[in-house]
Each structure stands twice: as structure tokens, then as C-alpha cells.
Design a protein around this motif. Structure first.
Motif, PDB file in Angstrom:
ATOM      1  N   LEU A  19       0.827  -1.211   0.000  1.00 46.40           N
ATOM      2  CA  LEU A  19       0.000   0.000   0.000  1.00 46.40           C
ATOM      3  C   LEU A  19       0.860   1.259   0.000  1.00 46.40           C
ATOM      4  O   LEU A  19       0.534   2.243  -0.665  1.00 46.40           O
ATOM      5  N   ARG A  20       1.967   1.238   0.748  1.00 45.90           N
ATOM      6  CA  ARG A  20       2.867   2.387   0.764  1.00 45.90           C
ATOM      7  C   ARG A  20       3.462   2.625  -0.614  1.00 45.90           C
ATOM      8  O   ARG A  20       3.535   3.747  -1.103  1.00 45.90           O
ATOM      9  N   GLY A  21       3.881   1.549  -1.285  1.00 42.25           N
ATOM     10  CA  GLY A  21       4.457   1.678  -2.622  1.00 42.25           C
ATOM     11  C   GLY A  21       3.459   2.205  -3.635  1.00 42.25           C
ATOM     12  O   GLY A  21       3.779   3.073  -4.447  1.00 42.25           O
ATOM     13  N   GLY A  23       0.774   3.983  -2.951  1.00 41.69           N
ATOM     14  CA  GLY A  23       0.516   5.386  -2.593  1.00 41.69           C
ATOM     15  C   GLY A  23       1.617   6.308  -3.054  1.00 41.69           C
ATOM     16  O   GLY A  23       1.359   7.419  -3.539  1.00 41.69           O
ATOM     17  N   MET A  24       2.862   5.854  -2.934  1.00 41.86           N
ATOM     18  CA  MET A  24       3.979   6.681  -3.365  1.00 41.86           C
ATOM     19  C   MET A  24       3.949   6.899  -4.875  1.00 41.86           C
ATOM     20  O   MET A  24       4.159   8.007  -5.360  1.00 41.86           O
ATOM     21  N   MET A  25       3.656   5.844  -5.619  1.00 48.78           N
ATOM     22  CA  MET A  25       3.603   5.987  -7.073  1.00 48.78           C
ATOM     23  C   MET A  25       2.426   6.881  -7.485  1.00 48.78           C
ATOM     24  O   MET A  25       2.547   7.662  -8.427  1.00 48.78           O
ATOM     25  N   CYS A  26       1.300   6.746  -6.796  1.00 47.54           N
ATOM     26  CA  CYS A  26       0.145   7.595  -7.114  1.00 47.54           C
ATOM     27  C   CYS A  26       0.399   9.059  -6.755  1.00 47.54           C
ATOM     28  O   CYS A  26      -0.225   9.948  -7.322  1.00 47.54           O
ATOM     29  N   ALA A  27       1.306   9.304  -5.819  1.00 45.75           N
ATOM     30  CA  ALA A  27       1.614  10.680  -5.430  1.00 45.75           C
ATOM     31  C   ALA A  27       2.680  11.304  -6.318  1.00 45.75           C
ATOM     32  O   ALA A  27       2.700  12.523  -6.491  1.00 45.75           O
ATOM     33  N   MET A  28       3.569  10.495  -6.895  1.00 40.96           N
ATOM     34  CA  MET A  28       4.684  11.059  -7.652  1.00 40.96           C
ATOM     35  C   MET A  28       4.246  11.705  -8.965  1.00 40.96           C
ATOM     36  O   MET A  28       4.745  12.773  -9.320  1.00 40.96           O
ATOM     37  N   VAL A  29       3.334  11.083  -9.685  1.00 41.34           N
ATOM     38  CA  VAL A  29       2.919  11.628 -10.981  1.00 41.34           C
ATOM     39  C   VAL A  29       2.235  12.988 -10.822  1.00 41.34           C
ATOM     40  O   VAL A  29       2.626  13.963 -11.488  1.00 41.34           O
ATOM     41  N   PRO A  30       1.239  13.126  -9.939  1.00 44.11           N
ATOM     42  CA  PRO A  30       0.643  14.460  -9.778  1.00 44.11           C
ATOM     43  C   PRO A  30       1.631  15.496  -9.244  1.00 44.11           C
ATOM     44  O   PRO A  30       1.578  16.659  -9.648  1.00 44.11           O
ATOM     45  N   THR A  31       2.537  15.071  -8.367  1.00 43.53           N
ATOM     46  CA  THR A  31       3.525  16.015  -7.840  1.00 43.53           C
ATOM     47  C   THR A  31       4.417  16.521  -8.964  1.00 43.53           C
ATOM     48  O   THR A  31       4.697  17.729  -9.049  1.00 43.53           O
ATOM     49  N   PHE A 135       2.954   6.461  13.968  1.00 40.81           N
ATOM     50  CA  PHE A 135       1.864   7.353  14.379  1.00 40.81           C
ATOM     51  C   PHE A 135       2.169   8.797  13.968  1.00 40.81           C
ATOM     52  O   PHE A 135       1.309   9.506  13.440  1.00 40.81           O
ATOM     53  N   MET A 136       3.415   9.231  14.177  1.00 38.86           N
ATOM     54  CA  MET A 136       3.821  10.577  13.792  1.00 38.86           C
ATOM     55  C   MET A 136       3.713  10.755  12.275  1.00 38.86           C
ATOM     56  O   MET A 136       3.225  11.777  11.784  1.00 38.86           O
ATOM     57  N   LEU A 137       4.160   9.745  11.514  1.00 35.65           N
ATOM     58  CA  LEU A 137       4.089   9.831  10.057  1.00 35.65           C
ATOM     59  C   LEU A 137       2.643   9.887   9.570  1.00 35.65           C
ATOM     60  O   LEU A 137       2.352  10.544   8.564  1.00 35.65           O
ATOM     61  N   THR A 138       1.747   9.204  10.276  1.00 37.40           N
ATOM     62  CA  THR A 138       0.331   9.248   9.913  1.00 37.40           C
ATOM     63  C   THR A 138      -0.182  10.679   9.964  1.00 37.40           C
ATOM     64  O   THR A 138      -0.832  11.144   9.022  1.00 37.40           O
ATOM     65  N   PHE A 139       0.115  11.394  11.041  1.00 38.93           N
ATOM     66  CA  PHE A 139      -0.340  12.778  11.148  1.00 38.93           C
ATOM     67  C   PHE A 139       0.360  13.682  10.153  1.00 38.93           C
ATOM     68  O   PHE A 139      -0.248  14.601   9.595  1.00 38.93           O
ATOM     69  N   PHE A 140       1.632  13.423   9.882  1.00 43.93           N
ATOM     70  CA  PHE A 140       2.371  14.222   8.903  1.00 43.93           C
ATOM     71  C   PHE A 140       1.732  14.107   7.523  1.00 43.93           C
ATOM     72  O   PHE A 140       1.463  15.105   6.860  1.00 43.93           O
ATOM     73  N   TYR A 141       1.463  12.873   7.089  1.00 45.16           N
ATOM     74  CA  TYR A 141       0.880  12.682   5.760  1.00 45.16           C
ATOM     75  C   TYR A 141      -0.572  13.122   5.701  1.00 45.16           C
ATOM     76  O   TYR A 141      -1.036  13.595   4.659  1.00 45.16           O
ATOM     77  N   PHE A 142      -1.288  12.993   6.793  1.00 46.32           N
ATOM     78  CA  PHE A 142      -2.654  13.512   6.828  1.00 46.32           C
ATOM     79  C   PHE A 142      -2.637  15.030   6.657  1.00 46.32           C
ATOM     80  O   PHE A 142      -3.425  15.588   5.896  1.00 46.32           O
ATOM     81  N   GLY A 143      -1.708  15.692   7.336  1.00 47.79           N
ATOM     82  CA  GLY A 143      -1.573  17.148   7.186  1.00 47.79           C
ATOM     83  C   GLY A 143      -1.190  17.539   5.772  1.00 47.79           C
ATOM     84  O   GLY A 143      -1.714  18.510   5.218  1.00 47.79           O
ATOM     85  N   LEU A 144      -0.275  16.790   5.159  1.00 44.05           N
ATOM     86  CA  LEU A 144       0.093  17.081   3.773  1.00 44.05           C
ATOM     87  C   LEU A 144      -1.091  16.882   2.831  1.00 44.05           C
ATOM     88  O   LEU A 144      -1.258  17.641   1.871  1.00 44.05           O
ATOM     89  N   SER A 145      -1.901  15.875   3.110  1.00 43.29           N
ATOM     90  CA  SER A 145      -3.083  15.636   2.279  1.00 43.29           C
ATOM     91  C   SER A 145      -4.048  16.805   2.365  1.00 43.29           C
ATOM     92  O   SER A 145      -4.687  17.171   1.374  1.00 43.29           O
ATOM     93  N   LEU A 146      -4.165  17.404   3.534  1.00 40.08           N
ATOM     94  CA  LEU A 146      -5.032  18.573   3.676  1.00 40.08           C
ATOM     95  C   LEU A 146      -4.450  19.786   2.956  1.00 40.08           C
ATOM     96  O   LEU A 146      -5.201  20.599   2.406  1.00 40.08           O
ATOM     97  N   LEU A 147      -3.125  19.902   2.926  1.00 43.77           N
ATOM     98  CA  LEU A 147      -2.498  21.023   2.228  1.00 43.77           C
ATOM     99  C   LEU A 147      -2.715  20.969   0.725  1.00 43.77           C
ATOM    100  O   LEU A 147      -2.680  21.996   0.054  1.00 43.77           O
ATOM    101  N   VAL A 148      -2.954  19.791   0.190  1.00 40.41           N
ATOM    102  CA  VAL A 148      -3.226  19.661  -1.245  1.00 40.41           C
ATOM    103  C   VAL A 148      -4.456  20.465  -1.625  1.00 40.41           C
ATOM    104  O   VAL A 148      -4.546  21.014  -2.725  1.00 40.41           O
TER     105      VAL A 148
END
Length: 164
Positions: A19-21, A23-31, A135-148
Motif C-alpha cells: 500500500l505504501r508503494g 501510494g507513493m507511485m500515485c503521489a509522484m505523478v501528480p507532484t 503514528f507521527m508519520l500518519t499525522f504528517f501525511y494527513f496534514g500534507l493531504s489537507l495542504l493539497v
């Protein structure tokens, strides 16, 4: 992954890694499209180099932060398990006595038993540190998702004309 235990092996970690892999690939193209898609063709080469440098530097800083968090969590997470292992805790005393009995004839049995118990406490602290880091990474990525949501749609490039 905050529920990780010392018993996790390949199969418990396989699905989260898949799932991480994905997600990373799905995030790289739009970025890449957001970063480079609206630039004029003559600027894409330099911008691509700068984008890759920034991405690599961000990854290195991110890994350094995660490593620091793991080190700090392991150091501070050692305290709760170690605090539970005291002479007033019947389970801890019984475990220490069992280890001492098993270590008879191998040298200083009490010292070896204490070392064995210390290693168990350290292992639990490391597992707790990884759970905290996840747990920390979960909140970090959730915050980044909101910044999108704050990204604005880029203006379309004007046509170059010439039909080449």
C-alpha cells in the motif's frame, strides 16, 4: 502500523509495504505534473534538476528526522517498560527468577538473567518507538493531504504557434 508488535514478520508487513508503494507511485505523478507541467519547455530541464535535488534533500532530511525520533523514542520509551519491571511487580520478579534458574551453571546466573530481562525491555522499547514513529508519520501525511486542498489550478500555457 501503530499496532506493530515484536511478533511481526514478513507477511504482516507485506500489505502495508504494498500500500505504501502504491501510494507513493500515485503521489509522484501528480507532484511532478504540479511542479513541472506548467513550465515552458526551455525551463523544464533546469526545473527538473532543481525538483530532483529538492526531492532528494527532502527525503534525506525526512529520514534524518525519523531516525532522530526513533532514537529519542527508544530512549524515552525505555522508561515505561523499565518502570514496570521492578521488585514490586510479581511477574517481573517471577520472570527474573525463571531466567536465573535457567542460567544456573553458565556463570553469574543473576547477572545473565538481568541482562536477558534488560534485552526484553529494550526490544519492547524499540517496538514502541517504531509504533510512535508510524503514528507521527500518519499525522504528517494527513496534514500534507489537507495542504493539497490549498493548491490552485495552474494557468494553461499559451499556444506556441508554428505547428511544429
Amino acid at each position: 502500523m501503530t499496532w506493530i508488535t515484536k511478533d511481526y514478520d514478513f507477511y504482516e508487513l507485506m500489505l502495508p509495504q504494498i500500500l505504501r508503494g502504491i501510494g507513493m507511485m500515485c503521489a509522484m505523478v501528480p507532484t511532478n505534473n504540479v511542479a513541472l507541467g506548467t513550465l515552458p519547455p526551455d525551463r523544464v530541464k533546469n526545473a527538473s534538476g532543481l525538483f530532483n535535488l529538492t526531492r532528494n534533500l527532502g527525503g534525506a532530511v525526512g529520514l534524518a528526522i525519523i531516525n532522530q525520533v526513533l532514537n529519542e523514542r527508544n530512549r524515552s520509551a525505555h522508561l515505561p517498560p523499565a518502570g514496570a519491571v521492578n521488585w514490586g511487580n510479581a511477574t517481573a520478579v517471577e520472570t527474573l527468577n525463571n531466567f536465573t534458574q535457567r542460567m544456573q551453571g553458565m556463570g553469574d546466573a543473576a547477572l545473565l538473567a538481568m541482562k536477558q530481562l534488560s534485552q526484553i525491555v529494550h526490544r519492547q522499547a524499540v517496538v514502541m518507538g517504531y509504533g510512535d514513529a508510524f503514528f507521527m508519520l500518519t499525522f504528517f501525511y494527513f496534514g500534507l493531504s489537507l495542504l493539497v486542498m490549498l493548491l490552485s489550478k495552474p494557468a494553461a500555457l499559451s499556444g506556441g504557434g508554428g505547428g511544429h
